[in-house]
Design a protein around this motif. Structure first.
Motif, PDB file in Angstrom:
ATOM      1  N   ALA A  69       0.884  -1.281   0.051  1.00  0.00           N
ATOM      2  CA  ALA A  69       0.087  -0.043  -0.365  1.00  0.00           C
ATOM      3  C   ALA A  69       0.802   1.108  -0.080  1.00  0.00           C
ATOM      4  O   ALA A  69       0.652   2.060   0.730  1.00  0.00           O
ATOM      5  CB  ALA A  69      -0.757   0.155   1.160  1.00  0.00           C
ATOM      6  N   PHE A  70       1.981   1.404  -0.662  1.00  0.00           N
ATOM      7  CA  PHE A  70       2.917   2.266  -0.701  1.00  0.00           C
ATOM      8  C   PHE A  70       2.158   3.665  -1.060  1.00  0.00           C
ATOM      9  O   PHE A  70       2.506   4.735  -0.456  1.00  0.00           O
ATOM     10  CB  PHE A  70       4.004   2.171  -1.633  1.00  0.00           C
ATOM     11  CG  PHE A  70       5.348   1.914  -1.109  1.00  0.00           C
ATOM     12  CD1 PHE A  70       5.526   1.223   0.177  1.00  0.00           C
ATOM     13  CD2 PHE A  70       6.458   2.111  -1.576  1.00  0.00           C
ATOM     14  CE1 PHE A  70       6.632   1.119   0.957  1.00  0.00           C
ATOM     15  CE2 PHE A  70       7.839   2.223  -0.987  1.00  0.00           C
ATOM     16  CZ  PHE A  70       7.783   1.463   0.142  1.00  0.00           C
ATOM     17  N   GLN A  71       1.290   3.721  -2.129  1.00  0.00           N
ATOM     18  CA  GLN A  71       0.583   4.958  -2.570  1.00  0.00           C
ATOM     19  C   GLN A  71      -0.569   5.306  -1.959  1.00  0.00           C
ATOM     20  O   GLN A  71      -1.445   6.146  -2.506  1.00  0.00           O
ATOM     21  CB  GLN A  71       0.776   4.699  -4.089  1.00  0.00           C
ATOM     22  CG  GLN A  71       1.868   4.802  -4.652  1.00  0.00           C
ATOM     23  CD  GLN A  71       2.902   5.740  -4.515  1.00  0.00           C
ATOM     24  OE1 GLN A  71       2.562   6.840  -4.051  1.00  0.00           O
ATOM     25  NE2 GLN A  71       4.240   5.598  -4.776  1.00  0.00           N
ATOM     26  N   TRP A  72      -1.026   4.445  -0.928  1.00  0.00           N
ATOM     27  CA  TRP A  72      -2.146   4.717  -0.213  1.00  0.00           C
ATOM     28  C   TRP A  72      -1.870   5.535   0.979  1.00  0.00           C
ATOM     29  O   TRP A  72      -1.015   5.320   1.802  1.00  0.00           O
ATOM     30  CB  TRP A  72      -2.636   3.282   0.276  1.00  0.00           C
ATOM     31  CG  TRP A  72      -3.143   2.192  -0.841  1.00  0.00           C
ATOM     32  CD1 TRP A  72      -2.784   2.361  -2.065  1.00  0.00           C
ATOM     33  CD2 TRP A  72      -3.994   1.185  -0.707  1.00  0.00           C
ATOM     34  NE1 TRP A  72      -2.960   1.240  -2.771  1.00  0.00           N
ATOM     35  CE2 TRP A  72      -3.842   0.639  -1.906  1.00  0.00           C
ATOM     36  CE3 TRP A  72      -4.527   0.664   0.374  1.00  0.00           C
ATOM     37  CZ2 TRP A  72      -4.656  -0.630  -2.222  1.00  0.00           C
ATOM     38  CZ3 TRP A  72      -5.419  -0.642   0.038  1.00  0.00           C
ATOM     39  CH2 TRP A  72      -5.430  -1.193  -1.097  1.00  0.00           C
ATOM     40  N   PRO A  73      -3.065   6.359   1.361  1.00  0.00           N
ATOM     41  CA  PRO A  73      -2.935   7.251   2.508  1.00  0.00           C
ATOM     42  C   PRO A  73      -3.047   6.407   3.848  1.00  0.00           C
ATOM     43  O   PRO A  73      -3.662   5.423   3.779  1.00  0.00           O
ATOM     44  CB  PRO A  73      -4.157   8.416   2.194  1.00  0.00           C
ATOM     45  CG  PRO A  73      -4.980   7.496   1.357  1.00  0.00           C
ATOM     46  CD  PRO A  73      -4.279   6.740   0.333  1.00  0.00           C
ATOM     47  N   SER A  74      -2.480   6.739   4.811  1.00  0.00           N
ATOM     48  CA  SER A  74      -2.547   6.295   6.048  1.00  0.00           C
ATOM     49  C   SER A  74      -2.963   7.183   7.207  1.00  0.00           C
ATOM     50  O   SER A  74      -2.425   8.029   7.567  1.00  0.00           O
ATOM     51  CB  SER A  74      -1.106   5.719   6.507  1.00  0.00           C
ATOM     52  OG  SER A  74      -1.234   4.777   7.776  1.00  0.00           O
ATOM     53  N   PRO A  75      -4.322   6.837   7.575  1.00  0.00           N
ATOM     54  CA  PRO A  75      -4.987   7.607   8.670  1.00  0.00           C
ATOM     55  C   PRO A  75      -4.252   7.512   9.949  1.00  0.00           C
ATOM     56  O   PRO A  75      -4.968   8.255  10.892  1.00  0.00           O
ATOM     57  CB  PRO A  75      -6.239   7.579   8.908  1.00  0.00           C
ATOM     58  CG  PRO A  75      -6.430   6.120   8.032  1.00  0.00           C
ATOM     59  CD  PRO A  75      -5.356   5.645   7.281  1.00  0.00           C
ATOM     60  N   GLY A  76      -3.620   6.252  10.235  1.00  0.00           N
ATOM     61  CA  GLY A  76      -3.098   6.020  11.566  1.00  0.00           C
ATOM     62  C   GLY A  76      -2.226   4.949  11.361  1.00  0.00           C
ATOM     63  O   GLY A  76      -2.241   4.191  10.390  1.00  0.00           O
ATOM     64  N   PRO A  77      -1.614   4.537  12.440  1.00  0.00           N
ATOM     65  CA  PRO A  77      -0.556   3.374  12.416  1.00  0.00           C
ATOM     66  C   PRO A  77      -1.287   2.319  12.048  1.00  0.00           C
ATOM     67  O   PRO A  77      -2.386   1.676  12.519  1.00  0.00           O
ATOM     68  CB  PRO A  77      -0.132   3.318  13.881  1.00  0.00           C
ATOM     69  CG  PRO A  77      -0.201   4.671  14.374  1.00  0.00           C
ATOM     70  CD  PRO A  77      -1.620   5.227  13.895  1.00  0.00           C
ATOM     71  N   GLY A  78      -0.510   1.276  11.060  1.00  0.00           N
ATOM     72  CA  GLY A  78      -1.095   0.157  10.563  1.00  0.00           C
ATOM     73  C   GLY A  78      -2.427   0.085   9.777  1.00  0.00           C
ATOM     74  O   GLY A  78      -2.958  -0.950   9.582  1.00  0.00           O
ATOM     75  N   VAL A  79      -2.859   1.294   9.241  1.00  0.00           N
ATOM     76  CA  VAL A  79      -4.155   1.152   8.395  1.00  0.00           C
ATOM     77  C   VAL A  79      -3.773   2.003   7.144  1.00  0.00           C
ATOM     78  O   VAL A  79      -3.312   3.146   7.307  1.00  0.00           O
ATOM     79  CB  VAL A  79      -5.187   2.078   9.428  1.00  0.00           C
ATOM     80  CG1 VAL A  79      -6.462   2.120   8.469  1.00  0.00           C
ATOM     81  CG2 VAL A  79      -5.541   1.164  10.584  1.00  0.00           C
TER      82      VAL A  79
END
Length: 412
Positions: A208-218
Motif C-alpha cells: 500500500a505504498f501509494q495509499w494514504p494512512s490515517p493512522g498506524p497500521g491502517v
C-alpha cells in the motif's frame, strides 16, 4: 484444536458443523459453490438479521490456516453473544475457505514445527490468475473468472454486505488493515490490540505504498479510477464490494519483525533499495536457470506449483520497477518518505519472492541446487530480520479483534 496450532481445512469445517449443532437456531452451514477440483465452498451463517457482514478466509492459499482459525473464533463469539439475547440486527456470513484446493497443498506444515525452514518446505501460493479475489480485466468474459471467484461475487451480490473482511497473513512483518473507505477509530483499536499481544504494526507496507494512512497500521484504498495507486486492487472483489459497503483486508504476521514498525528516517534509502533490487534480479534468475535445466525431466508437464514458479521468474525484471532507483522510470510516481519501516517492507519482499519460487520448485523436482538455495535463503531471511514467532492464538486474536474493530467503528 487447542489454539496452539493452525487448523486444517477439514478441522475448520468440523468446527463449523459443531457450531451448527450447538446453536441450531442461530447457525447454518451451506454450500455456495464448488472449487476447480470440485471441493465444496462452504459458508457458515450466524444470526438472522437483515444487515449482512461477510468474512472471507483463505483468499491466498498460504494464508488459509490463520483465516480459518479466525473464522471459528469470530463465529463462536457472535453465536454466544446472540444466545445471550444481544442482537444488533446483523447476520454474519463466513466463507470457511475460498481456495480449498490451494489450501490443502500447504497443510503438511500446519502441525509444525513452526520454523521458516519448515514453512517453506511445504509452501504453496497460486499464480495471480488462480487467486479467487482477482476479477477478469476489462474486455475479458465473465466466464473467464475462476469458479471460486464467481461464487464469491455471487455471494457479494446476494448479501450486499455493509462490511466484507478478507483475511490475509504474511510470513515476516507486522499487522495491518487495508480499507476501501476510511473508518475513524480503527487505528486506535488495532494499535491497542497489537500492543497487548506484542505484535508490531506494519507502518510501511509495500502492498500500500501509494495509499494514504490515517493512522498506524491502517491504509485506505484510493478511488478506483486511480489504478496506478490502487494496483491489483482495482480488479478485485474488494473493489466490486464498494457498491455495497466497506471492505477490510486484515493482515497478521506469523513472525514479527520489529523493524516493520520503525518510522524513523532510513539513513540511506537509495542504496538500500538498489541492493534489494539487485538481489531480486540476481536470485530469481538462479531459479530460472534450474527451471530450464530440469525442463526435459518435466516432459511438458504442468501443475499449480509449476505455473507459479514460471510466473515469478518471468515477472522478475518488472518486480523492482516501482521502487529500485536503478530501473525506475523518470515519470514514475514519487516514492513516499523512506522510513526504516518502508525500506524493510521492500527488503523483505525482495527476499521473499525468490525464496517462494525456489521452495515451490523444490516440491516439483528434488534438485540439490534448489534445496541448497532454499536452505541458504531461509537462513539469510532469519539473519536479516531476527523474526520471532507469534503464537497461533495471538495471530488469531489480533485478526479477530481487527475485524470487530472495523465493524464496531463503522457504527452500522
Amino acid at each position: 484444536m487447542t489454539g496452539e496450532r493452525y487448523p486444517t481445512t477439514a478441522e475448520v469445517v468440523t468446527g463449523a458443523r459443531e457450531l451448527t449443532l450447538r446453536y441450531p437456531d442461530l447457525c447454518h452451514l451451506g454450500v455456495v459453490g464448488r472449487s476447480r477440483a470440485g471441493r465444496p465452498l462452504l459458508m457458515l451463517t450466524v444470526g438472522n438479521g437483515s444487515r449482512n457482514v461477510l468474512v472471507v478466509a483463505g483468499p491466498h492459499a498460504n494464508e488459509a490456516a490463520v483465516g480459518g482459525a479466525t473464522v471459528l473464533r469470530l463465529a463462536a463469539l457472535i453465536a454466544a453473544t446472540r444466545q445471550r439475547g444481544e442482537d444488533d440486527g446483523s447476520a454474519w456470513h463466513f466463507l470457511l475457505c475460498i481456495d480449498p484446493d490451494g489450501a490443502v497443498l500447504n497443510e503438511p506444515w500446519l502441525h509444525g514445527p513452526y520454523t521458516l525452514r519448515s514453512h517453506y518446505e511445504h509452501f504453496f501460493r497460486p499464480c495471480a490468475a488462480e487467486q479467487p479475489e482477482w476479477l477478469p480485466h476489462s474486455g475479458e468474459a465473465e466466464a473467464a473468472a475462476l469458479p471460486e471467484t464467481r461464487a464469491l461475487v455471487g455471494v457479494l451480490d446476494w448479501l450486499r454486505p455493509v462490511l466484507q473482511c478478507s483475511l490475509h497473513g504474511i510470513d515476516v512483518g507486522g499487522s495491518f488493515v487495508q480499507l476501501t473507505s476510511e473508518v475513524p477509530g480503527v487505528p486506535e483499536r488495532i494499535s491497542k490490540s497489537a500492543a497487548e499481544l506484542d505484535i508490531p504494526l506494519e507502518r510501511g507496507s509495500s502492498d500500500a505504498f501509494q495509499w494514504p494512512s490515517p493512522g498506524p497500521g491502517v491504509y485506505v484504498m484510493p478511488p478506483p479510477d486511480d489504478e496506478v495507486a490502487v494496483g491489483d486492487g482495482a480488479h478485485s472483489t474488494w473493489a466490486h464490494a464498494r457498491r455495497y459497503g466497506v471492505t477490510a483486508i486484515v493482515e497478521v504476521p506469523m513472525w514479527a519483525c520489529d523493524r516493520a514498525a520503525d518510522t524513523s528516517p532510513h539513513p540511506d534509502p537509495e542504496q538500500a533499495l538498489r541492493i534489494a533490487g539487485a538481489a531480486l534480479r540476481r536470485d530469481l534468475p538462479l531459479v530460472a536457470e534450474v527451471l530450464r535445466a530440469i525442463a526435459p525431466q518435466l516432459g511438458g508437464g504442468d501443475c499449480a506449483l509449476l505455473r507459479t514458479v514460471r510466473e515469478l521468474v518471468a515477472l522478475g525484471p518488472r518486480l523492482t520497477a516501482d521502487w529500485d532507483p536503478a530501473v525506475r522510470a523518470l515519470d514514475a510516481a514519487p516514492l513516499p518518505p523512506m522510513t526504516n519501516a518502508r525500506v524493510t517492507s521492500i527488503e523483505v519482499y525482495a527476499q521473499r519472492v525468490p525464496l517462494r519460487a525456489a521452495a515451490m520448485l523444490r516440491r516439483i523436482a528434488d534438485v540439490p541446487l534448489v534445496a541448497r538455495l532454499v536452505d541458504e535463503w531461509c537462513a539469510a531471511y532469519e539473519r536479516a530480520y531476527s523474526p520471532r514467532w507469534i503464537p497461533v492464538a495471538d495471530q488469531v486474536e489480533q485478526q479477530a479483534r481487527s475485524v470487530i474493530a472495523v465493524y464496531e467503528e463503522m457504527h452500522v
